[in-house]
Write a protein that holds these residues in place. Structure first.
Motif: not given
Ligand code: SF4
Ligand code: SF4
Ligand code: SF4
Lengths: 508, 245
Positions: A380-388, B220-223, B40-46
């Motif tokens: 289970h991908d925990s959401c705070n790890v996955a998206r934040a 901010p979640t995008r930029n 919002t991740t995964p996000a670019p690192i550069t």
């Protein structure tokens, strides 16, 4: 079991038709006045609270660009309406992310926008009233701040940010949630969410050492307050005795032992969790986190590692550098005071999964997968790890690393459907400060999408172990799995699997 | 007062509101602090990675594509139809007409239909999908009505011979606005309605949800770059908490 119906699992995830008011009755217990004070909030609603609330909202939009942009930008496209697990599980339209936001947006518009001030009927602007406040209290406590909606919004509007702001406004007028606020109070008084005092912590850890010794014949240490240790481990306090969390802690101990890493826990900072985030309060989030800075300086550690916890990892990964200077690349005296002490060869903070993964890559751990042959595992991908947050050095490492650690420890691993994992993951239903018995109904219903995806892998692959890396997820799943006819011990720690597989004594 | 004068005044006012309003908004967004790292991740690192993420968002509506194919295709038809239509309209403001504006002329015509089709589809969703019906307020409907009316009056003028307008005179009027040399505006009703609606749109832009256009760049979640551990991110008001210790 309860006076509500567990949602049915179907062949596919269905998007229900709206049922107005379906969850309007759901409200958590309120914090008692004496606990509000500890956090710097008024005890209860007082005359003129409406003005205070409106002013607070204005203050927040001037302090947080994200909030302001999110409130202005929504075009009501509807893309997010079927993305929230609470909507899918309850069909209450106010659990659609945009509708949840609108509860706050309508008030923002009424007081802070031209259109809302002069044409409220046109843009749906509303006054701050007791009725509105009740709706806020209800529905902003039906959001686990999981950010799934934010992935799918064309402008990245993050309802989690809006929920946090709403909770902060409510706290500012004396309407706090018992569960979150009393737990934060415990951290201030005792040092962890569970209110476990130093003595009890030390005893628990001694007991743990004995258990592991009985089990393996090896002296695995669980040290506390060891000055000069290389690694300070900050882990959720549930790891100290809750099931299945504790198997994870045993796993970390064995990993440190086999890798020969000198580590310690801290009795001053015996909690990774930070509920300050859930209530949106920067000040409280910082105050909770400060204990970790203090412990790191006192114990003169070189590295800070964080145990399995979703929201805690978000706070650690994304916010610690900002809040308390745990990180690298700070050039101010405050940050430097700590950062010069930290080893630049390791990320700060580092997740326990990153640490174990690196050790596995280096061949420093002996893992026998067959020890887990009776486990058929999904993750289970925990959401705070996955998206934040992130793990490792590439975007998306937070999906790869835990799976690699699992696959190094088990022979049978099966992922759930792609639309329910990675960045699309469904929250367990108990995050964001909802992990309390008074919110059982929303917790069970909100777990429906995750349970749907789990049922599919159970039927197809006989999965019997749901691995997670979040203390809240673990507690939540042990409660809700039985509602969906799974055994509660199906949920386990990732490091519980590592713990089973690791062959102590083969290396030192 | 003649109709030409009224429209000249309207255009100047609307342009002022649009430009001043947007400058005010953009400055306000730019000046509001961003105390925390919340991509919002995964996000670019550069930074470059972030530029590409933004580019994908505004050109192919990446997040919307992941989200809902209907809204994506309808929204895309509308927005890119509109961009082409707007570019095509440049020929009323340039003398001589820029070569590339001439080049897109033929596409611009189809674009008008694409735009209208996209808008009608989006409006239909506001009635047909119960979730979207629930979140739509009066202003959401009126905004679509406004845009559809602009598109329709424009198309009617182009395709119904009786409603053709005197393009040469119209262009003279527009160029006159640019050079502060007022020329008479043709007085066909269809044209006046079209222009009246456009002026309305310009005026509501900075006070409505159309702010999503500049706003998306400030999200901010995008930029934000995903580099929280490598670089300390501290806003001015948050830094004050440290120095007060
Ligand atoms: S996806 Fe974004 S813009 Fe669309 S309705 Fe939801 S929050 Fe608003
Ligand atoms: S953050 Fe999660 S729980 Fe909250 S509205 Fe969005 S999807 Fe629902
Ligand atoms: S408890 Fe777990 S799944 Fe739920 S909000 Fe937290 S990290 Fe997400």
């Amino acid at each position: 079991m309860a006076d509500f119906e567990t949602p049915a699992l179907t062949e596919f995830q269905l998007v229900p038709h709206i049922k107005k008011g379906a969850m309007a009755h759901s409200q958590p217990y309120m914090a008692k006045p004496e606990f509000q004070g500890d956090l710097g909030f008024p005890g209860e609603l007082e005359d003129g609270w409406e003005d205070v609330a409106v002013k607070k909202l204005g203050e927040l939009t001037s302090k947080y660009r994200g909030l302001k942009v999110f409130l202005d930008c929504c075009v009501k496209c509807g893309a997010c309406t079927d993305k929230c697990h609470y909507y899918l599980g309850t069909a209450d339209p106010l659990n659609m992310p945009v509708a949840r936001q609108d509860l706050l947006r309508s008030v923002y518009r009424r007081y802070y926008t031209f259109a809302g001030k002069y044409f409220p009927w046109l843009v749906g602007a509303k006054k701050m009233t007791k009725d509105m406040l009740d709706k806020w209290y209800s529905y902003f406590h039906q959001c686990s701040q999981c950010r799934r909606c934010s992935v799918f919004c064309p402008y990245g509007i993050d309802t989690a940010e809006i929920s946090m702001a709403a909770r902060e406004v409510m706290d500012a007028v004396g309407v706090g949630q018992k569960y979150c606020n009393e737990i934060i109070g415990k951290v201030y008084k005792i040092g962890n969410n569970l209110g476990l005092p130093e003595k009890a912590l030390v005893n628990t850890l001694e007991g743990l050492e004995e258990d592991v010794k009985d089990d393996t014949g090896i002296d695995v240490k669980f040290p506390v307050d060891q000055e000069g240790a290389e690694v300070l481990l900050i882990t959720p306090s549930a790891d100290f005795f809750a099931e299945p969390h504790i198997d994870g802690l045993i796993g970390y101990g064995k990993v440190f032992h086999q890798a020969g890493i000198n580590w310690t826990l801290s009795s001053h900072a015996s909690e990774a969790g930070n509920f300050g985030m859930f209530i949106g309060s920067y000040e409280n989030m910082r105050r909770v986190a400060l204990r970790i800075r203090e412990a790191a300086l006192d114990l003169k550690v070189k590295r800070i590692v964080v145990g399995e916890c979703g929201h805690a990892w978000r706070v650690a990964y994304s916010f610690w550098n900002t809040l308390i200077g745990v990180g690298h690349g700070g050039d101010d005296p405050y940050a430097k005071a700590l950062q010069q002490q930290l080893d630049p060869n390791y990320p700060a903070p580092q997740h326990i999964i990153e640490l174990t993964y690196d050790l596995i890559q280096k061949g420093a751990l002996t893992l026998d997968k067959s020890a887990n042959d009776d486990q058929r595992v999904t993750f289970h991908d925990s959401c705070n790890v996955a998206r934040a947050s992130r793990m490792g050095n590439m975007p998306g490492g937070q999906f790869v690393l835990p799976r690699e650690v699992i696959k190094s420890s088990v022979n049978h691993f099966f992922d759930m459907a792609p639309e329910t994992i990675h960045e699309n993951t469904f929250c367990c239903g108990g995050g964001g400060g909802l992990l309390t018995d008074d919110l059982m109904e929303i917790r069970v219903k909100g777990a429906q999408p995750r349970m749907q995806a789990l049922m599919d892998v159970v039927q197809e692959h006989d999965v019997n172990y749901l691995a997670a890396i979040c203390a809240i997820c673990k507690s939540q799943f042990s409660k809700v799995l039985p509602y969906y006819n799974h055994p509660m011990n199906m949920i386990g720690s990732v490091h519980g699997l590592v713990s089973n597989a690791i062959q102590l004594g083969t290396k030192q | 007062m003649s109709i030409s004068v009224i429209f000249a005044v309207l255009f100047y006012t609307a342009t002022f509101i649009l430009v001043a309003g947007l400058i005010y908004r953009i400055r306000d967004y730019a000046r509001t602090p961003v105390p925390l790292k919340i991509p919002t991740t995964p996000a670019p690192i550069t930074r470059t990675g972030v530029a590409f993420r933004m580019l994908r968002e505004i050109t192919v509506f990446e997040s919307l594509f992941k989200s809902n194919k209907w809204i994506w295709i309808l929204g895309w038809l509308f927005h890119f139809g509109m961009v082409l239509v707007l570019l095509r309209h440049l020929r009323y403001f340039t003398q001589p007409v820029w070569a590339w504006v001439d080049l897109i002329q033929p596409f611009g015509i189809y674009a008008g239909f694409a735009m209208a089709a996209g808008l009608l589809g989006l409006w239909a969703r506001r009635f047909l999908v119960d979730r979207v019906r629930y979140i739509s307020s009066l202003s959401d409907h009126l905004m679509l009505l406004l845009l559809i009316s602009i598109a329709t009056t424009g198309l009617l003028m182009s395709y119904i011979p009786e409603w053709h307008t005197d393009i040469v005179a119209l262009k003279a009027f527009m160029l006159g606005l640019l050079y502060f040399d007022l020329q008479p505006l043709p007085e066909e009703p269809m044209l006046l309605i079209h222009l009246g609606l456009v002026v309305t749109l310009m005026m509501v832009f900075p006070i409505s949800k159309l702010l999503h256009a500049p706003g998306v760049f400030f999200s901010p979640t995008r930029n934000q770059v995903d580099n929280a551990r490598e670089k300390r991110h501290l806003s001015a008001w948050a830094a004050k908490l440290e120095s007060s210790e």
